[in-house]
Design a protein around this motif. Sequence first.
Motif, mmCIF file in Angstrom:
data_model
loop_
_atom_site.group_PDB
_atom_site.id
_atom_site.type_symbol
_atom_site.label_atom_id
_atom_site.label_comp_id
_atom_site.label_asym_id
_atom_site.label_seq_id
_atom_site.Cartn_x
_atom_site.Cartn_y
_atom_site.Cartn_z
ATOM 1 N N LYS A 34 0.834 -1.209 0.000
ATOM 2 C CA LYS A 34 0.000 0.000 0.000
ATOM 3 C C LYS A 34 0.868 1.259 0.000
ATOM 4 O O LYS A 34 0.557 2.249 -0.656
ATOM 5 C CB LYS A 34 -0.926 0.007 1.228
ATOM 6 N N LYS A 85 2.205 1.738 -3.483
ATOM 7 C CA LYS A 85 1.195 2.285 -4.406
ATOM 8 C C LYS A 85 0.951 3.772 -4.136
ATOM 9 O O LYS A 85 0.791 4.560 -5.059
ATOM 10 C CB LYS A 85 -0.122 1.517 -4.247
ATOM 11 N N TRP A 86 0.909 4.151 -2.858
ATOM 12 C CA TRP A 86 0.742 5.567 -2.540
ATOM 13 C C TRP A 86 1.941 6.363 -3.066
ATOM 14 O O TRP A 86 1.779 7.397 -3.724
ATOM 15 C CB TRP A 86 0.623 5.767 -1.013
ATOM 16 N N ILE A 131 -2.686 4.855 -6.358
ATOM 17 C CA ILE A 131 -3.907 4.552 -5.610
ATOM 18 C C ILE A 131 -4.619 5.856 -5.264
ATOM 19 O O ILE A 131 -3.982 6.805 -4.805
ATOM 20 C CB ILE A 131 -3.561 3.719 -4.343
ATOM 21 N N LEU A 152 -7.244 4.751 0.350
ATOM 22 C CA LEU A 152 -6.222 4.528 1.374
ATOM 23 C C LEU A 152 -6.363 5.627 2.434
ATOM 24 O O LEU A 152 -5.770 6.701 2.304
ATOM 25 C CB LEU A 152 -4.825 4.566 0.731
ATOM 26 N N LEU A 172 -2.461 4.788 6.114
ATOM 27 C CA LEU A 172 -1.177 5.091 5.484
ATOM 28 C C LEU A 172 -0.142 5.533 6.522
ATOM 29 O O LEU A 172 1.011 5.067 6.514
ATOM 30 C CB LEU A 172 -1.386 6.187 4.427
#
Lengths: 202, 202
Positions: free
Chosen positions: A115, A118-119, A124, A129, A134
């Motif tokens: 995650k 991807k951020w 994303i 998210l 995060l």
Amino acid sequence: MVHEPDNIMTCGKPLGTCLRIIENFHGWKAPGLVLGLFMVDLAQELIGPQVEADAIVETCHCLPDAIQLFTPCTVGNGWMKILDWDKFALSLYDRRTKHGCRVWVDLEKMRPYPKLYKWYMRLIPKKELPLDVLLGIILEAGRHVLSSQAITMTQFHDRVKKTGINVCPVCNEAFKATQGSICRACQGNGYYEGHRAKVVGN
Amino acid sequence: MVHEPDNIMTCGKPLGTCLRIIENFHGWKAPGLVLGLFMVDLAQELIGPQVEADAIVETCHCLPDAIQLFTPCTVGNGWMKILDWDKFALSLYDRRTKHGCRVWVDLEKMRPYPKLYKWYMRLIPKKELPLDVLLGIILEAGRHVLSSQAITMTQFHDRVKKTGINVCPVCNEAFKATQGSICRACQGNGYYEGHRAKVVGN
């Protein structure tokens, strides 16, 4: 709520204190700035407390504020330079010896945090998210997603000196002498139309 | 010692508090930053408390820190833009309506303060004008050396959006996609030589 363990120290202060400093200055706990806190913390440890370091940062986004908050370097005092490369990396260096240390986000080390990856790669949408999720991942990852290297500066190491100023014959304001006989704004590159009225707003 | 009257409020705080904030962030009570405090204070009053203003500043020296300390705008959150014109001026504006207010140092209004004028025009060596004397003059002058104007923004009013990023095939770091197929540093424009050793310093 993000769990902020108080036994973790970053940049010489409890992590929770650093997060409050971030929110107070930047307006919110921006994830890039929290990641930046760990980057500054690592760079400071590597360069050592005896060096009064200048800074260079390779993106305009978030990271400059981590340097400004947790080192003595600011954009206004001239000890921090900003490169608009959109690379999430920073260097601290001794401007006398030109020796220093560069810290960057290492994409390979980010793979175990999908995650976060991807951020970071802007893959994303924000709504998928939540900020707390995060931030939790960033606090868990900390230095584990960073790499560092000893460096010798080859340019940008000198502080920018103030140059001569002239008075613009059109607006009667002082401006950088190297920019011509009249100032940038009066050359037609200004960013505003002026009005006589003093009252502003809507 | 500079006399810091506590009954003067600037940017919503006692002047003495503001001066401590300046020293803590910037490293010292830089005269340009103290003058900048009065500029931000005036701009905020003119634009009014109901406007969540973005900022633009026309010099890299000192003044950006006054905006960062006394407004919510920072270089890292993208609400402040910096123009390298060496003009001691700033604007606060509503990015929705594009209306705002510009504040600048007015050379004519500075004439009654000859030492301040000489310092501002870089005509006097530092050693001939002790910091405490200069700060005393700035605190006395305050808004009296400033002018202001209502403005409408014609450019630079939009916030800078994050653009796409690519992964550089040479260094394997993410960078701004518009800068080519490999990153600026790997194109040969980097600012450092890297070393294998992790130990930095002298």
